[in-house]
Design an enzyme around this catalytic site. Structure first.
Site, short mmCIF file in Angstrom:
data_model
loop_
_atom_site.label_atom_id
_atom_site.label_comp_id
_atom_site.label_asym_id
_atom_site.label_seq_id
_atom_site.Cartn_x
_atom_site.Cartn_y
_atom_site.Cartn_z
N ARG A 1 0.42 -11.89 4.83
CA ARG A 1 1.88 -12.03 4.74
C ARG A 1 2.60 -11.60 6.01
O ARG A 1 3.80 -11.84 6.15
CB ARG A 1 2.39 -11.22 3.54
N HIS B 1 -6.22 -15.19 8.95
CA HIS B 1 -5.25 -14.09 8.98
C HIS B 1 -5.76 -12.85 9.71
O HIS B 1 -5.18 -11.78 9.56
CB HIS B 1 -4.79 -13.72 7.56
N PRO C 1 0.83 -1.20 0.00
CA PRO C 1 0.00 0.00 0.00
C PRO C 1 0.87 1.26 0.00
O PRO C 1 1.83 1.36 0.74
CB PRO C 1 -0.80 -0.12 1.30
N GLU C 2 0.51 2.20 -0.86
CA GLU C 2 1.20 3.48 -0.90
C GLU C 2 0.36 4.52 -0.17
O GLU C 2 -0.67 4.20 0.42
CB GLU C 2 1.49 3.87 -2.36
N LYS D 1 21.55 17.57 -6.60
CA LYS D 1 21.47 16.10 -6.66
C LYS D 1 21.59 15.61 -8.10
O LYS D 1 20.87 16.08 -8.99
CB LYS D 1 20.16 15.61 -6.04
N ARG E 1 13.35 -1.43 -9.52
CA ARG E 1 11.91 -1.26 -9.69
C ARG E 1 11.60 -0.91 -11.14
O ARG E 1 12.40 -0.29 -11.83
CB ARG E 1 11.37 -0.16 -8.77
N LYS F 1 3.42 6.53 5.35
CA LYS F 1 2.58 5.34 5.22
C LYS F 1 2.20 4.74 6.58
O LYS F 1 1.77 3.59 6.66
CB LYS F 1 3.30 4.28 4.37
#
EC number: 3.2.2.23
Length: 292
Positions: free
Chosen positions: A122, A103, A2-3, A165, A282, A58
């Site tokens: 999980r 769960h 989840p973001e 950067k 990613r 988060k």
């Protein structure tokens, strides 16, 4: 995983049920998730009133009336569901699981009779308790960057954070010490809407004077726009994410580039197609023709 929009969606679903309520009991069904639960976890929460439910990056943060904060992280597959007091309801296969589903690891029973159930197949989520006065210095929070949902993120903020950067723009946006809570999906989507390549140097968004470029201002606005749209859609349900009422989010139907490799670019007038490359382990999805 989840973001930020998924976590904010969960927060908004829990807030009207939890804030102002008192915790009657906590049923902790295993000794650990990703990390062990705090010592005497049920006893420390029983009887406490929940004063507020916030979010930092988060993390969900429940302020308690004894000065402590319950810190909750969903991990890879964690979800909360709300079970209101009253007769059990028959739910469709796409709805929330029944009571005592597999769960279900933690159940908060409120004095109203409602239950808040944490489910995590999980077990990468976790819960901790910390003093509110110590939260800013807590290891989980002391290095977090600016919040991207709200007024804290601006072109000027990006210019300050990215000055000098040489790392890629995508890597900088995913650096939680710079911008807290952004993840792969929404960075890909925001960069496409802003017309910026994930390969562009982050420092190119800062003028020599230190002021933001037009690209920095556009990107800040676009990030906020994408996040707000995703929250309004209940987040993106690609694997495990559900809202607190069991419903799936639907922002995945609005993806312009994420997981759409080889599809035509949706930008009006662009004749390119979406490419997939790997950055920092990613997948990045973007259009090389209209993202520069």
């Amino acid at each position: 995983m989840p973001e930020l929009p998924e976590v904010e969606t969960v927060r908004r679903g829990l807030e009207p049920v939890m804030v102002g309520a008192r915790i009657l009991s906590v049923d902790q069904r295993r000794p650990d998730l990703r990390f062990p639960f705090p010592d005497r976890f049920p006893e420390r929460l029983a009887g406490r009133r929940i004063l507020a439910l916030g979010r930092r990056a988060k993390y969900l943060l429940a302020d308690l009336d004894d000065g402590d904060v319950l810190i909750m992280h969903l991990g890879m597959s964690g979800s909360f569901r709300v079970e209101q007091a009253g007769p059990a309801k028959t739910l469709s296969p796409r709805g929330a699981p029944p009571k005592n589903a597999a769960h279900d690891h933690v159940v908060f029973t409120l004095t109203s009779g409602g239950r808040i159930v944490y489910n995590d197949p999980r077990r990468f989520g976790f819960m901790q308790i910390a003093a509110r006065a110590d939260l800013a210095a807590h290891p989980l929070f002391r290095s977090l960057g600016v919040e991207p949902l709200g007024n804290e993120l601006s072109g000027a903020a990006l210019a300050r954070l990215f000055a000098g950067k040489t790392t890629s723009l995508k890597a900088a946006l995913l650096d939680q010490s710079l911008v807290a809570g952004l993840g792969n999906i929404y960075v890909c989507e925001a960069l496409h809407r802003a017309g910026l390549s994930p390969l562009r140097q982050a420092g190119s968004l800062t003028k020599k004077s230190g002021r933001p470029t037009e690209r920095a201002n556009r990107l800040a606005d676009t990030i906020r726009e994408v996040l707000e749209e995703a929250v309004a859609a209940g987040g993106s349900s690609l694997r495990d994410h559900r809202q607190t009422n069991g419903a799936l989010g639907y922002f995945q139907h609005n993806f312009r580039v994420y997981d759409r490799a080889l599809h035509p670019c949706p930008t009006p007038g662009c004749k390119g197609e979406i490419s997939r490359i790997t950055q920092g382990g990613r997948s990045s999805f973007f259009c090389s023709m209209c993202q520069k």
